[in-house]
Every structure is written in structure tokens, then in C-alpha cells.
Scaffold this active site. Structure first.
Site, PDB file in Angstrom:
ATOM      1  N   GLU A  66       0.877  -1.175   0.000  1.00  0.00           N
ATOM      2  CA  GLU A  66       0.000   0.000   0.000  1.00  0.00           C
ATOM      3  C   GLU A  66       0.908   1.217   0.000  1.00  0.00           C
ATOM      4  O   GLU A  66       1.458   1.577   1.036  1.00  0.00           O
ATOM      5  CB  GLU A  66      -0.907  -0.007   1.243  1.00  0.00           C
ATOM      6  CG  GLU A  66      -1.868  -1.174   1.317  1.00  0.00           C
ATOM      7  CD  GLU A  66      -2.916  -1.161   0.221  1.00  0.00           C
ATOM      8  OE1 GLU A  66      -3.139  -0.105  -0.403  1.00  0.00           O
ATOM      9  OE2 GLU A  66      -3.507  -2.222  -0.033  1.00  0.00           O
ATOM     10  N   CYS A  77      -2.160   9.301   2.628  1.00  0.00           N
ATOM     11  CA  CYS A  77      -1.865   8.728   1.309  1.00  0.00           C
ATOM     12  C   CYS A  77      -2.846   9.189   0.235  1.00  0.00           C
ATOM     13  O   CYS A  77      -2.479   9.390  -0.910  1.00  0.00           O
ATOM     14  CB  CYS A  77      -1.865   7.210   1.398  1.00  0.00           C
ATOM     15  SG  CYS A  77      -3.344   6.523   2.162  1.00  0.00           S
TER      16      CYS A  77
HETATM   17  P1  NAD Z   1       8.875   5.264   3.900  1.00  0.00           P
HETATM   18  O1  NAD Z   1       8.813   4.398   2.702  1.00  0.00           O
HETATM   19  O2  NAD Z   1       9.923   6.313   3.945  1.00  0.00           O
HETATM   20  O3  NAD Z   1       9.100   4.362   5.209  1.00  0.00           O
HETATM   21  C1  NAD Z   1       8.177   3.361   5.596  1.00  0.00           C
HETATM   22  C2  NAD Z   1       8.864   2.342   6.470  1.00  0.00           C
HETATM   23  O4  NAD Z   1       9.795   1.614   5.702  1.00  0.00           O
HETATM   24  C3  NAD Z   1       9.644   2.941   7.637  1.00  0.00           C
HETATM   25  O5  NAD Z   1       9.179   2.342   8.828  1.00  0.00           O
HETATM   26  C4  NAD Z   1      11.077   2.538   7.367  1.00  0.00           C
HETATM   27  O6  NAD Z   1      11.771   2.186   8.534  1.00  0.00           O
HETATM   28  C5  NAD Z   1      10.913   1.321   6.489  1.00  0.00           C
HETATM   29  N1  NAD Z   1      12.066   1.074   5.626  1.00  0.00           N
HETATM   30  C6  NAD Z   1      12.919   1.980   5.099  1.00  0.00           C
HETATM   31  N2  NAD Z   1      13.841   1.356   4.339  1.00  0.00           N
HETATM   32  C7  NAD Z   1      13.568   0.045   4.402  1.00  0.00           C
HETATM   33  C8  NAD Z   1      14.153  -1.108   3.822  1.00  0.00           C
HETATM   34  N3  NAD Z   1      15.222  -1.026   3.034  1.00  0.00           N
HETATM   35  N4  NAD Z   1      13.604  -2.310   4.071  1.00  0.00           N
HETATM   36  C9  NAD Z   1      12.512  -2.410   4.853  1.00  0.00           C
HETATM   37  N5  NAD Z   1      11.922  -1.350   5.431  1.00  0.00           N
HETATM   38  C10 NAD Z   1      12.435  -0.138   5.205  1.00  0.00           C
HETATM   39  O7  NAD Z   1       7.433   5.883   4.057  1.00  0.00           O
HETATM   40  P2  NAD Z   1       6.947   6.933   5.138  1.00  0.00           P
HETATM   41  O8  NAD Z   1       7.393   8.289   4.731  1.00  0.00           O
HETATM   42  O9  NAD Z   1       7.279   6.464   6.477  1.00  0.00           O
HETATM   43  O10 NAD Z   1       5.342   6.831   4.965  1.00  0.00           O
HETATM   44  C11 NAD Z   1       4.663   7.636   4.100  1.00  0.00           C
HETATM   45  C12 NAD Z   1       4.313   6.892   2.830  1.00  0.00           C
HETATM   46  O11 NAD Z   1       3.360   5.875   3.137  1.00  0.00           O
HETATM   47  C13 NAD Z   1       3.647   7.784   1.786  1.00  0.00           C
HETATM   48  O12 NAD Z   1       4.169   7.488   0.524  1.00  0.00           O
HETATM   49  C14 NAD Z   1       2.173   7.376   1.868  1.00  0.00           C
HETATM   50  O13 NAD Z   1       1.439   7.603   0.698  1.00  0.00           O
HETATM   51  C15 NAD Z   1       2.296   5.917   2.196  1.00  0.00           C
HETATM   52  N6  NAD Z   1       1.025   5.420   2.788  1.00  0.00           N
HETATM   53  C16 NAD Z   1       0.201   4.688   2.001  1.00  0.00           C
HETATM   54  C17 NAD Z   1      -1.022   4.233   2.496  1.00  0.00           C
HETATM   55  C18 NAD Z   1      -1.963   3.440   1.625  1.00  0.00           C
HETATM   56  O14 NAD Z   1      -2.934   2.917   2.144  1.00  0.00           O
HETATM   57  N7  NAD Z   1      -1.728   3.334   0.328  1.00  0.00           N
HETATM   58  C19 NAD Z   1      -1.374   4.518   3.821  1.00  0.00           C
HETATM   59  C20 NAD Z   1      -0.507   5.262   4.599  1.00  0.00           C
HETATM   60  C21 NAD Z   1       0.706   5.707   4.075  1.00  0.00           C
END
Ligand code: NAD
Length: 470
Positions: free
Chosen positions: A245, A279
Site C-alpha cells: 500500500e 496517502c
Molecule cells: P517510507 O517508505 O519512507 O518508510 C516506511 C517504512 O519503511 C519505515 O518504517 C522505514 O523504517 C521502512 N524502511 C525503510 N527502508 C527500508 C528497507 N530497506 N527495508 C525495509 N523497510 C524499510 O514511508 P513513510 O514516509 O514512512 O510513509 C509515508 C508513505 O506511506 C507515503 O508514501 C504514503 O502515501 C504511504 N502510505 C500509504 C497508504 C496506503 O494505504 N496506500 C497509507 C498510509 C501511508
């Protein structure tokens, strides 16, 4: 509540020191959290693996009772959960109290799927029987984001557990307490040790260790598209399925026959809710050229009402430095590529916190990067169009497809537009409607698979085709 992991039904501190959790409101250190090492991840996956046979074979009624007890405990602890989560997210406690009630109901809802995942009898004749059964996969990695730390935790864990899988939950390091508390409450509700494990840590360390673990059978991730791609590449090496997501760049199309006041109100309120850190926030408003001046004026007037101290139209803090700098970068670009309609500046406040004005730009077309990339902050782009076809082309001309909104009084035009929009959800003459029974997700870089409703169950089950002869 003391900060700790839940591994194999026990509270543990991890073996990798701690990291600080920072307040979005004033950037003070809220508390220190144990930082999961690869060894902690290994322990959690092995605990989940050991618990899998017991959990998948436990009777449906027993599992259902555990789900209901878990939901009741969450309800009973709504205040405590909200107190912990709201300070980490920088939101009002009352908002999270409501969310805690909502996720308790979501657990009750998914308890209804526990006993209904039987398969189909395909043929039953004198010399053979052929049946298909749905089976759980094994250990699931659940990785929710900071902007919905408790909803997303339950969106992933409830269907995965209902299907008979066990789970390792990696909570978002920026807002970790909610997920850890939910896992602790599952243990208190009587879930067997190892069924739901939870830990916190840095993405590139604990996240990668979890994603790449051979015994993890599926990764369910919510976050940005760039991180989603890194995770999907690791999973591809192991032929491991994913539920993703990811981001959005959601359009509102306002046709010339729309109820303009409604369209303006819903565009603005969904663009700037939680400072646009959602999101499906509306980040592009596509407006028919004949009503452009009226809509631009209306949006500007509505946006001017936002203020830090205005309870009805509040501006809250941006979540962290990363979000703040991204917003600054895109606002600077918007000033070069378009015309500033509202906002555009940082809000200086005593007492810390990163605040930014809700900002609106008018562009001549959608060529600016501000119209293309997810910003995840309070920035809205207005783009004019001259025909229905052009509106649909612009709406689809991004890498995302989470949600889209259409405003028109012409039903045929609405139907035609809906059919052509590349979007997982479409709202027409309404906006921001959600229902836990309905699917959530979308095509392109918005991700893979759907959450919510019966649709969320599918990835967590696999078919086994069985032939039994004489
Ligand atoms: P992000 O991708 O920067 O980080 C998300 C998570 O991924 C963090 O907890 C981080 O520790 C982890 N992460 C980072 N590198 C990693 C790796 N190499 N391997 C595994 N995990 C790793 O996203 P963010 O800024 O924390 O969240 C915001 C994003 O989430 C936005 O793009 C938003 O649209 C999306 N989002 C989507 C939905 C949906 O339902 N589609 C809902 C909420 C948020």
C-alpha cells in the site's frame, strides 16, 4: 507504558541499544525505544514459525474468542492507547480514541473470517474426491507506516491472523508505541506465545532483515513507493508475495456543471487534513477552464481560514524534518513553475515544531514535478483543462492511482469518467469516504493487492488442490 518488544509472548528489550522517539509538536525526545538487531528479528521470526502449527490448527471458535477478547481489551484501553499514539503522531488525543475504537471493531469484523475459509468440493464421485482447501502461508511480515500506526497494524495483522498465519510486526520507528501496545494486548487476551510478535528498529537494518528472512512467507508493507520497490526487489529474489500500500497523487476533477461550493470544500478539506500527510490526500484539483477563476478564488478564500490556533481549521505540525524539507523543496519548485495562490511560507512559532502554511499553486498544465510526485505535505496543485478527455488524461498522467474524485451534475459524464480513471477508489460528488468492508489500494506505483474487507484475506491464503482416490 514501558517500551519493549513482544517476542514469543514475552516482553524483551532487544540487543541493539535504543533510539529516540521525537515529538512532532516541539521536537523534544519523548522516550527511548529498543532498537531491533538482526538477531532480534531472527528470534521473532523463529518464535512465529514455532507458533504456526498450533495457531493454524487451533479450532475456529477458540481463535474467534481470542480475537473478541483482544478487541475488548483495545476498547477498554482506548484512552491509554490514544495518549501514547497521539504524542508520537502530533495529533489530538481524542482523534486517536476514535481510531482505537475503530480498530477494535475491525478485529471483530475479521473474527468473522476465521471459520469461513473452507475450500470447495470440485467433484465427488465413486472413485475419487477432488477438493480445494485454502491454507495459511506461515510467517507474515507486517510493516505499517507512522501516519496510521494503529489502523495499518490491524489492517495487516487481523486478516493475516484470521487466515491462520503468524505475524512479525515491525512497527514504524517514528511512531512505535501503538503497534507494540496492540501486540502486548493480544498476549494479555490469551493469544499463544509467538502468534503475534512485535519489534521496532531502523528500516535498512531490522526492516531488511525481516523482509529478506527465508522463513517469512509474505511481506505486507505500507509506505512510500521508493521503499516499496526496494522491498519488492528482495522479495522477488525469493519469489515471496507482497502486499504493497504505497503512495498517491489523488486528483479531484471539477467539471463545468459541478456544484462548485461542494467541490471546493471537499478538495480543500481533503488536501489539508493532517497537513496533507495522508496517502489519499487530494493533491491535484483539475478544473474546467470556464470556471477556473471562480474555483481558484474559492479555494484561496477557504485556505486562508486555516491557522495554527483555529480549532475549526487547524494547522498542525509537520511530522518530522524529512517531511518538512520535502515540503520546502516542492514549494520552492512550485514558485518557479506556477503561480502562488495561497500560503507558500513556513510558520515560525515559539516552542519548536515544524509548521508550514497550507499552500496552493495554479499551473498552466501538469508538467511541473509538483503536479507529478507525491509530496506528503500541505501542497495543492490546481490545473486547468478544456475537455472531458483532457481531464481524464491529466488525472491518469501520474505514476499513482490510489483515489480520484469527480464533481459533475451529469450522471452519464460521471459514469464515463469513472470507467476511464486508473484509480483503486473513485468518489463522485463526495469525497474521503471509507468503509472497512470495502477494498483499499490501487494500481501503478500505488501498490499491489488490496486491504480491508474480504479482499484483504486473499493474499494470506493459498489454495491446495487435493485428489483422493480409492
Ligand atoms: P517510507 O517508505 O519512507 O518508510 C516506511 C517504512 O519503511 C519505515 O518504517 C522505514 O523504517 C521502512 N524502511 C525503510 N527502508 C527500508 C528497507 N530497506 N527495508 C525495509 N523497510 C524499510 O514511508 P513513510 O514516509 O514512512 O510513509 C509515508 C508513505 O506511506 C507515503 O508514501 C504514503 O502515501 C504511504 N502510505 C500509504 C497508504 C496506503 O494505504 N496506500 C497509507 C498510509 C501511508
Amino acid at each position: 507504558m514501558k517500551q519493549h518488544f513482544i517476542i514469543d509472548g514475552k516482553k524483551t528489550q532487544g540487543r541493539n541499544g535504543t533510539f529516540d522517539v521525537i515529538s512532532p509538536r516541539d521536537q523534544s525526545i519523548l522516550h527511548s525505544m529498543p532498537n531491533a538487531s538482526e538477531a532480534d528479528v531472527l528470534d521473532a521470526v523463529e518464535a512465529a514459525q514455532r507458533a504456526f502449527p498450533l495457531w493454524r490448527n487451533m479450532g475456529g471458535v477458540e481463535r474467534q474468542k481470542l480475537f473478541l477478547a483482544w478487541a475488548d481489551l483495545i476498547d477498554a484501553n482506548r484512552d491509554m492507547i490514544a495518549a501514547e499514539v497521539s504524542v508520537e503522531m502530533g495529533v489530538l488525543k481524542d482523534d486517536v480514541v476514535g481510531t482505537a475504537g475503530y480498530i477494535a471493531d475491525m478485529i471483530r469484523y475479521y473474527s468473522g473470517f476465521i471459520v469461513t475459509n473452507y475450500g470447495d468440493v470440485l467433484s465427488f464421485e465413486d472413485d475419487h474426491m477432488n477438493v480445494v482447501v485454502n491454507e495459511p502461508l506461515g510467517v507474515i511480515a507486517a510493516m505499517p507506516p507512522w501516519n496510521s500506526p494503529i489502523e495499518s497494524t490491524i489492517q495487516k495483522c487481523a486478516p493475516a491472523l484470521a487466515a491462520g498465519n503468524t505475524v512479525v510486526l515491525r512497527v514504524p520507528e517514528e511512531a512505535p508505541s501503538g503497534g507494540l501496545i496492540l501486540a502486548q494486548l493480544a498476549v494479555e487476551a490469551g493469544f499463544p506465545a509467538g502468534v503475534l510478535n512485535a519489534l521496532a528498529g531502523m528500516g535498512p537494518e531490522s526492516g531488511e532483515a525481516l523482509v529478506g528472512h527465508q522463513k517469512v512467507r509474505l511481506v505486507s508493507f505500507t509506505g512510500s513507493a521508493p521503499t516499496g520497490r526496494i522491498i519488492a526487489r528482495t522479495c522477488a529474489e525469493q519469489m515471496k508475495p507482497v502486499v504493497m500500500e504505497l503512495g498517491g497523487k489523488s486528483p479531484v476533477i471539477i467539471f463545468d456543471d459541478a456544484r462548485i461550493a461542494d467541490a471546493i470544500e471537499s478538495s480543500v478539506s481533503s488536501a489539508f487534513c493532517f497537513q496533507g500527510q495522508i496517502c489519499c490526500a487530494t493533491t491535484r484539483v483539475l478544473v474546467h477552464e470556464s470556471i477556473l477563476d471562480e474555483v481558484v478564488k474559492g479555494i484561496a478564500e477557504r485556505v486562508e481560514r486555516y491557522d495554527v490556533d483555529n480549532e475549526a481549521f487547524p494547522i498542525g505540525p509537520l511530522f518530522n524534518d524529512k517531511v518538512f524539507h520535502t515540503v520546502e523543496k516542492f514549494v520552492a519548485q512550485g514558485k518557479k513553475d506556477g503561480t502562488l495562490v495561497a500560503g507558500g511560507g513556513v510558520i515560525e512559532r515559539e516552542g519548536g515544531g515544524r509548521y508550514h502554511q497550507p499552500t496552493v499553486f495554479l499551473f498552466k498544465d501538469d508538467s511541473s514535478v509538483v503536479c507529478k510526485e507525491e509530496i506528503f505535505g500541505p501542497v495543492l496543485a490546481i490545473i486547468p483543462f478544456s475537455s472531458d478527455e483532457e481531464a481524464i488524461t491529466i488525472a491518469n498522467n501520474v505514476d499513482y492511482g490510489l483515489a480520484a474524485t469527480v464533481y459533475s451534475e451529469n450522471r452519464q459524464r460521471i459514469f464515463k469518467t469513472i470507467r476511464q480513471l486508473e484509480s483503486g477508489t473513485v468518489w463522485a460528488n463526495c469525497n474521503f469516504k471509507f468503509n472497512m468492508h470495502m477494498p483499499w489500494g490501487g494500481p501503478k506505483s500505488t501498490g499491489i493487492g488490496r486491504e480491508f474487507g474480504k479482499y484483504a484475506m486473499k493474499p494470506y491464503l493459498q489454495e491446495k488442490n487435493i485428489w483422493i482416490g480409492n
